[in-house]
Design a protein around this motif. Sequence first.
Motif, PDB file in Angstrom:
ATOM      1  N   ALA A 251       3.774   5.613   3.382  1.00  0.00           N
ATOM      2  CA  ALA A 251       3.769   7.051   2.753  1.00  0.00           C
ATOM      3  C   ALA A 251       4.592   7.684   3.897  1.00  0.00           C
ATOM      4  N   THR A 252       5.188   9.058   3.035  1.00  0.00           N
ATOM      5  CA  THR A 252       5.868   9.934   3.780  1.00  0.00           C
ATOM      6  C   THR A 252       5.308  11.240   3.717  1.00  0.00           C
ATOM      7  N   ASP A 253       5.512  12.042   4.545  1.00  0.00           N
ATOM      8  CA  ASP A 253       4.644  13.565   4.666  1.00  0.00           C
ATOM      9  C   ASP A 253       5.893  14.298   5.572  1.00  0.00           C
ATOM     10  N   ASP A 254       5.930  15.640   5.185  1.00  0.00           N
ATOM     11  CA  ASP A 254       6.909  16.493   5.986  1.00  0.00           C
ATOM     12  C   ASP A 254       6.315  16.859   7.460  1.00  0.00           C
ATOM     13  N   LYS A 255       5.337  16.627   7.448  1.00  0.00           N
ATOM     14  CA  LYS A 255       4.529  16.588   8.776  1.00  0.00           C
ATOM     15  C   LYS A 255       4.042  15.380   9.431  1.00  0.00           C
ATOM     16  N   GLY A 256       4.173  14.267   8.743  1.00  0.00           N
ATOM     17  CA  GLY A 256       3.707  12.901   9.361  1.00  0.00           C
ATOM     18  C   GLY A 256       2.193  12.639   8.646  1.00  0.00           C
ATOM     19  N   VAL A 257       2.108  11.329   8.393  1.00  0.00           N
ATOM     20  CA  VAL A 257       0.927  10.652   7.932  1.00  0.00           C
ATOM     21  C   VAL A 257       0.021  10.198   9.174  1.00  0.00           C
ATOM     22  N   THR A 258      -1.285  10.737   9.133  1.00  0.00           N
ATOM     23  CA  THR A 258      -2.156  10.408  10.282  1.00  0.00           C
ATOM     24  C   THR A 258      -2.993   9.162  10.018  1.00  0.00           C
ATOM     25  N   GLY A 259      -2.919   8.815   8.789  1.00  0.00           N
ATOM     26  CA  GLY A 259      -4.054   7.743   8.440  1.00  0.00           C
ATOM     27  C   GLY A 259      -3.815   7.438   6.850  1.00  0.00           C
ATOM     28  N   TYR A 260      -4.555   6.058   6.594  1.00  0.00           N
ATOM     29  CA  TYR A 260      -4.701   5.532   5.308  1.00  0.00           C
ATOM     30  C   TYR A 260      -6.119   5.375   4.972  1.00  0.00           C
ATOM     31  N   GLU A 261      -6.667   5.866   3.899  1.00  0.00           N
ATOM     32  CA  GLU A 261      -7.973   5.533   3.254  1.00  0.00           C
ATOM     33  C   GLU A 261      -8.135   4.322   2.315  1.00  0.00           C
ATOM     34  N   ILE A 262      -8.876   3.424   2.692  1.00  0.00           N
ATOM     35  CA  ILE A 262      -9.087   2.127   1.711  1.00  0.00           C
ATOM     36  C   ILE A 262     -10.150   2.460   0.699  1.00  0.00           C
ATOM     37  N   HIS A 263      -9.707   2.313  -0.195  1.00  0.00           N
ATOM     38  CA  HIS A 263     -10.626   2.418  -1.464  1.00  0.00           C
ATOM     39  C   HIS A 263     -10.964   1.068  -2.483  1.00  0.00           C
ATOM     40  N   ARG A 264     -12.408   0.939  -2.578  1.00  0.00           N
ATOM     41  CA  ARG A 264     -12.597  -0.279  -3.366  1.00  0.00           C
ATOM     42  C   ARG A 264     -13.808   0.016  -4.369  1.00  0.00           C
ATOM     43  N   ASP A 265     -13.620  -0.892  -5.307  1.00  0.00           N
ATOM     44  CA  ASP A 265     -14.790  -0.604  -6.705  1.00  0.00           C
ATOM     45  C   ASP A 265     -14.370  -2.099  -7.158  1.00  0.00           C
ATOM     46  N   THR A 266     -15.522  -2.344  -7.990  1.00  0.00           N
ATOM     47  CA  THR A 266     -15.661  -3.482  -8.651  1.00  0.00           C
ATOM     48  C   THR A 266     -15.038  -3.154 -10.137  1.00  0.00           C
ATOM     49  N   SER A 267     -14.997  -1.870 -10.426  1.00  0.00           N
ATOM     50  CA  SER A 267     -14.134  -1.613 -11.579  1.00  0.00           C
ATOM     51  C   SER A 267     -12.432  -1.133 -11.702  1.00  0.00           C
ATOM     52  N   PRO A 268     -12.063  -1.721 -12.474  1.00  0.00           N
ATOM     53  CA  PRO A 268     -10.307  -1.352 -12.331  1.00  0.00           C
ATOM     54  C   PRO A 268     -10.168  -0.133 -12.722  1.00  0.00           C
ATOM     55  N   ASP A 269     -11.115   0.808 -13.391  1.00  0.00           N
ATOM     56  CA  ASP A 269     -10.811   2.004 -13.780  1.00  0.00           C
ATOM     57  C   ASP A 269     -11.427   3.202 -12.901  1.00  0.00           C
ATOM     58  N   PHE A 270     -11.719   2.710 -11.608  1.00  0.00           N
ATOM     59  CA  PHE A 270     -12.270   3.966 -10.697  1.00  0.00           C
ATOM     60  C   PHE A 270     -11.175   4.801 -10.096  1.00  0.00           C
ATOM     61  N   GLU A 271     -11.548   5.872  -9.549  1.00  0.00           N
ATOM     62  CA  GLU A 271     -10.808   7.049  -9.010  1.00  0.00           C
ATOM     63  C   GLU A 271     -11.252   6.836  -7.327  1.00  0.00           C
ATOM     64  N   PRO A 272     -10.506   7.146  -6.489  1.00  0.00           N
ATOM     65  CA  PRO A 272     -10.676   7.179  -5.072  1.00  0.00           C
ATOM     66  C   PRO A 272     -11.497   8.256  -4.870  1.00  0.00           C
ATOM     67  N   SER A 273     -12.881   8.229  -4.343  1.00  0.00           N
ATOM     68  CA  SER A 273     -13.697   9.288  -3.700  1.00  0.00           C
ATOM     69  C   SER A 273     -14.562   8.671  -2.581  1.00  0.00           C
ATOM     70  N   ASP A 274     -15.442   9.673  -2.266  1.00  0.00           N
ATOM     71  CA  ASP A 274     -16.306   9.302  -0.756  1.00  0.00           C
ATOM     72  C   ASP A 274     -17.100   7.900  -1.401  1.00  0.00           C
ATOM     73  N   ARG A 275     -17.371   7.841  -2.427  1.00  0.00           N
ATOM     74  CA  ARG A 275     -18.106   6.697  -2.905  1.00  0.00           C
ATOM     75  C   ARG A 275     -17.480   5.483  -2.605  1.00  0.00           C
ATOM     76  N   THR A 276     -16.218   5.427  -2.804  1.00  0.00           N
ATOM     77  CA  THR A 276     -15.510   4.132  -3.040  1.00  0.00           C
ATOM     78  C   THR A 276     -14.504   3.977  -1.583  1.00  0.00           C
ATOM     79  N   LYS A 277     -14.585   4.912  -0.675  1.00  0.00           N
ATOM     80  CA  LYS A 277     -13.996   4.719   0.518  1.00  0.00           C
ATOM     81  C   LYS A 277     -14.685   3.506   1.441  1.00  0.00           C
ATOM     82  N   VAL A 278     -13.878   2.835   1.782  1.00  0.00           N
ATOM     83  CA  VAL A 278     -14.664   1.670   2.855  1.00  0.00           C
ATOM     84  C   VAL A 278     -14.144   1.451   4.103  1.00  0.00           C
TER      85      VAL A 278
END
Length: 633
Positions: A251-278
């Motif tokens: 990904a790109t960012d004007d001041k730099g990307v520091t990391g990437y969060e991986i999100h996972r769920d058993t439903s294809p309709d999920f939205e990334p949140s603290d619950r889905t962060k692995v």
Amino acid sequence: MGLIVTAGVLTVSPATAHAADDNLVAAYGMEEEQGGAVLDMSGNGHDGNVKDPLRVNGKIGKALRFDNAQDLDRVLVVPDAPELSPSSAMTLEAWVQSADDRPDCLIAAKMIDQTDFSAGISMTNSGFRIGGEFQGTYHGPLPAGEWFHLAVVSDGARTRLVVNGNEESSAPVSGNIDSGSGPLVIGGQGDLTSCFAGIVDEVRLYARALTNEEIARDMVTAIAQDTRPSAPADLTADVSTGVAQLSWGAATDDKGVTGYEIHRDTSPDFEPSDRTKVAKVTGLSYTDACVERGWTYYYQVVAVDALPQYGPPSDLVSAKAEDPDCPPTAPKVTVYPRKGWAELRLGGGYDEHGISDLQVHRSTRPDFTPSAETLVARFDRWVSQVYDSVPAAGTFYYRTLVVDTAGQPSEPSPVTKSDISAPPDLQTTIAGAYAMNEGTGKEVADTSGKERHGSIWGPDITWAEGKHGKALAFRGQGAHVHVWPHPSTGAGTISAWVKPTVAGLRLPVLSWQLNGGEKTLGILTSLNSSYPTPAAMLDRRLVWTTYAIAEKPLPLGEWSHLAASYDDGTVRLFVNGELVAEGFYTIQFADTGNLKIGTMDYDLQGTVIDEVRSYDAALSPAQIKTIMNTPIG
């Protein structure tokens, strides 16, 4: 009213900066990379300066750390200006993390002079000076190491203290806020000296009274705004190895990307949140190995910048793992303190594919994190017992962790505390030392300084080449060296280098006998035909005999070091410096006695014995290795 630290934090989603507020007088995000200047991001030009700044990670992006360094005068000072002293209404707010509970230290304040402030946030008292009197609240010291958002508000009718977006207290007031010519000070006192120890971030001063909702919005809004990261591109999931291996484009960012969060769920309709962060990673790949076999999972990746701000999620991918591999479960450790060492018994640490690395860590700090500096023992397999010797008495803290064959570490075990006493002193507890280097005659000298010399009994004892110098070979029933007197005061250790010539027979080679054999601590190179292995014996005649028996026999015709110790109801056998067996029985091992090298009752058939030592204490495993590797002078 006390600070209610258990109050719920008002939940507000991360937001972009709200529209410019004309009443925002000064704002400090502390995001400067270097130098002592700290810019006023409100656009009003109320820039400050700090000597020798300590720039650290803050609540949002960077922050300044203050450390009560009187000699460095490390205080952020903003020169006085009329607009920094609004009279009818004001809000002063900051994110704060204290390092201790030092009372009465100002954190951020607009000063009237060197002693009084118009508005201030401190460790214990926050509020305003109105009509010459302090109007505010005593909220108690801040718990160290936790982030708190503190805001004090006055609208001319009431003062309020808002903590983490929740109003903690309020009180009626009447009149305008007092003003003076003092500076705006962050991290110090009115006389520009340090007192506060901790981190300060995101300081704002308004010339109006903010609502609680507006303060909550400030909590999650960065002062130094920048653009959000872009979405990671080309997310793919490879399951050819049986687990889900994710990869994506940067990904790109004007001041730099520091990391990437991986999100996972058993439903294809999920939205990334603290619950889905692995997981959160800094690279462009992640292996999600610990999932249910055969289930379909859906993944998205979100980029994060330094503030932190979160970009939009990547495209959705799915994966089904057919051979998942979970990290090991966290092990458990129970510590049994001894004199100069500890016995650690381990449990847990299970992994379905096996353990390849077991680590034992020790520290003198209860809050330590396992590292190379704290590692005291390491094994390439699972073991259930570990013996750890310590250099001196003290309070020690232990943790263990394991790594599976896929290289996945477990969580460290909970910290276990143990108070361990000092090891015995080798110089003061030695009872006898027999190098047997005479090479002739019927006497063996005690070189310990205790003058407990031994006499050779039996015509078939001959001088032979030893492990170090000369030694004695024992043949014929009754062949032994008799050392009298050899008393004990309650515990003991005996040791020798031994070269056995026969197995399967009862072959005692060294014994410490008290009160005519009433109580005996002994070493055997072979117990009997059923157990042709070395053993340590603790005997109370006519009552009980306890053995600590090794699993493996000694090699015939080769030198082996054997040692036995007794203390606190436990007899221990050491073979070549390693503790291999224990037996349990309590006797009072204190009386007059003698030491027998060899035996009066059996034929040792040419067994050679060298380097005999005795100690009036149970030595630690490390001390056993020390005497094994140190020839008698």
